[in-house]
Design a protein around this motif. Sequence first.
Motif, short mmCIF file in Angstrom:
data_model
loop_
_atom_site.label_atom_id
_atom_site.label_comp_id
_atom_site.label_asym_id
_atom_site.label_seq_id
_atom_site.Cartn_x
_atom_site.Cartn_y
_atom_site.Cartn_z
N SER A 127 -16.99 -42.32 6.33
CA SER A 127 -17.21 -40.90 6.64
C SER A 127 -17.68 -40.73 8.08
O SER A 127 -17.22 -39.82 8.79
CB SER A 127 -18.23 -40.31 5.66
N TRP A 180 -14.64 -41.49 10.35
CA TRP A 180 -13.55 -40.54 10.21
C TRP A 180 -13.85 -39.21 10.90
O TRP A 180 -12.96 -38.61 11.51
CB TRP A 180 -13.23 -40.30 8.74
N TYR A 181 -15.11 -38.72 10.81
CA TYR A 181 -15.38 -37.38 11.34
C TYR A 181 -15.18 -37.29 12.84
O TYR A 181 -14.98 -36.20 13.38
CB TYR A 181 -16.80 -36.92 10.97
N TRP A 229 -14.23 -33.32 5.88
CA TRP A 229 -15.29 -33.07 4.90
C TRP A 229 -16.17 -31.90 5.32
O TRP A 229 -16.73 -31.20 4.47
CB TRP A 229 -16.12 -34.33 4.70
N MET A 241 -20.52 -39.38 1.75
CA MET A 241 -19.74 -38.42 2.55
C MET A 241 -20.65 -37.48 3.32
O MET A 241 -20.44 -37.22 4.51
CB MET A 241 -18.83 -37.62 1.62
N LEU A 283 -21.17 -37.65 7.45
CA LEU A 283 -20.86 -36.45 8.21
C LEU A 283 -22.06 -35.99 9.04
O LEU A 283 -21.93 -35.64 10.21
CB LEU A 283 -20.42 -35.33 7.26
#
Length: 779
Positions: free
Chosen positions: A265, A268-269, A316, A722, A726
């Motif tokens: 997470s 990815w962000y 997310w 997640m 984030l």
Amino acid sequence: MEKIRAALSSKTNEVDVEEKKVSDYESGDQNLDIVVSKSQEFDPITSHLIQDVIDDDYAAITVEDDSPYPEVRAAVPSTDDPTLFQSTIRSWVLGLILTTIGCGMNLLFSFHAPSFSITTYVTSIIAWPLGRAWAAVVPDWKIFGVSLNPGPFNIKEHTLITIMANVSFGGGAAYATDILLAQNKFYNSDFGWGFDLCAIWSTQCIGFALGGIARRVVVFPAGAIWPSNLVTATFLTNMHINENHPANGWKISRLAFFLTIFTCSFVWYWFPGYIFQALSYFSWITWIKPNNVIINQLFGSNTGLGLFPNNIALDWNQIAGYIGSPLIPPAGTIATIFLSIIVIFWIIVPAIAYSNVWYAQYLPISSSDSYDRFGAQYNVSKIIDPVTLTFNEAAYKEYSPLFLSSTFAISYGLSFASILATIMHTILFHGRDIITQIRMKEKPDVHMRLMKSYKEVPDWWYFIVFLIFFGLSIVTIRVWNTEMPIWALVIALLIAIVFLLPVAIIYSLTNIAVGLNVVTEFIIGYMLPGKPIAMMFFKTFGYITNNQAVTFAQDMKLGHYMKIAPRNVFWAQLIATIWGSLVQIAVLRWGYGSISDLCSSDQKDGYTCPNGRVFFNASIIWGVIGPQRQYSAGQTYNGLLYFFIVGALTPVFNYLVLLKWPNSPIRYLNWPVFFSGTGYIPPATAYNYSSYCAVGLFFGWYVKRKWFHWWTKYNYSLSAGMDIGLAWSSLIIFLALYLTNTAAPSWWGNNVILGTMDMQATAIRVVLPAGEPFGPTSW
């Protein structure tokens, strides 16, 4: 057990009941369960005894050795070690240090546009290595007979730190600071330090007292689940306990799973948040037709309606940023929200917009801005006297009435409906339970039984806190000239108290908050028209006091789940709130003297005070223009008042239907959630909510039914990973890039979204020539 047997035995024609040992349950406990075939249905009275689906074949309730709710069993240990230290020097020092840092940074960040807030998860994960380092390094000296290092950093200390952080800055900067910013920077009125402290302490701590007084109804019962606490409890147990049992073939531990999700997470962000922002606003249909008004209105993700098949959020933050994690609420709650999206925002709103109701064709279909009759943003400075800051009716009649986008106008109607729906739903479906709990007649679950090992907080402690800060609130509004009479303060607090149990019960079951912001603005606008400062304080004492009470009750439940002594929770919440409020006022005052042009719209570093500006505009709209010029007979939005009637009648309809047909699918429809679940639209859009519902239904219904043991073990770890990934990624991007005004990479993946009418908020069906008005000829 006897009560459940009795309730079920009366329905032998409907229910096939079988008692047996469930030896393969995920927890590993040998519990006596009541196992009920999933194909059977129950009436509303019995249904609160039979909770949720264990797998494709059975629904189980563990009544003696664990919680009757599978969600709670999946997240909260059903045992306690009363020998663990709780209120230690270590927990207090770390808790107050993190409270100081979190409160200060959140207040500073609230000045900035875009704004950002540090969540409790950020500080909770910091507390873990700090606590372990303290245990490893600090000598075990005694200070006034109290050990400086009593042993390993444990889960109860960690929980206490988390509670302190959550009540002091978990929701961002204190709401009262928005009042002070609006007053000091936009009204140019400053009463000084003393007023600031009285205002923030009274608004924060009255909520604490009310939450404590209501705890017997919203904390003690097993049915008061408070779903978001399950994620926090899972995170804490992952850090400290981390028991590992195979689940549907998966052998990875919850801690390892959490750390993997957290890392993914976090990494990815950086793509949707900075490198490839088209992944965040994945409205690919609008990329094909960037200048088509209808396409951008219907399928846009920023100012559109996010219709299928375009609502694919790969970020997310877009899925959970407004509403919270979709992995937390029950599937029925999410299904209700999705129904609201379909009916309200994909059927009714387009019908309103394309029928030109409320002059919708001259405005964006979804926007949180207010507009004048020329299609420009409403300029409140044109309707107030620059010297007295009071309403100038002649200037108002010369300038313009106020207009709202279709989704914004509907959102006010939904707020009206949610208020009465919440009251009626609570009376009809929870009234008997409330009376039972007040009388302390309900049989305690395992967590309540374990908590009896600790001294309870006497009710009079909370009453004393209430009286002290009620007195301080009177000082706040009367010693300084807020134009708010004491009787208005009493009415505001009565609103908060009357709605406390309904709002808290709905939130504790669904994780959906029913806000009182609109109704308090509506009421004070009629009671004290033309007094914006009074309006802001009435709203705060009515809405935020209620909201704070719910927040405090939620953290009391977290302490309840983690077996923290109630008196330790009391002092941790009260002291962290008082200290955190002082820190925020100190940073506020520091900002006034240290940040040049603070709150100016062209402040060079972006410190434009967006929250304070919104509060200021709301005070003009509701406190100066007033609801009588928006909703009274003959006014543009008068029809929205019918939502009050709709909100009052819909729960009654459900109740009557279920009396006649107790197995009707309508039992899953929760009207307070239907009306308030989409409360962040606008600025959120159906794009955010439909993505939220898709993820929530996939995990909360499909995965839970098909792979229940996997869901039991990993669902809340997935949510925590997640959310925390984030939060940390957002924090670093904000600090390293946005605060330094570092531009995102310029390439197609970032630029494609900028050229759409959806992102530019220009998807308007009728654009008038400059200076040409629309709307009524007189107002």
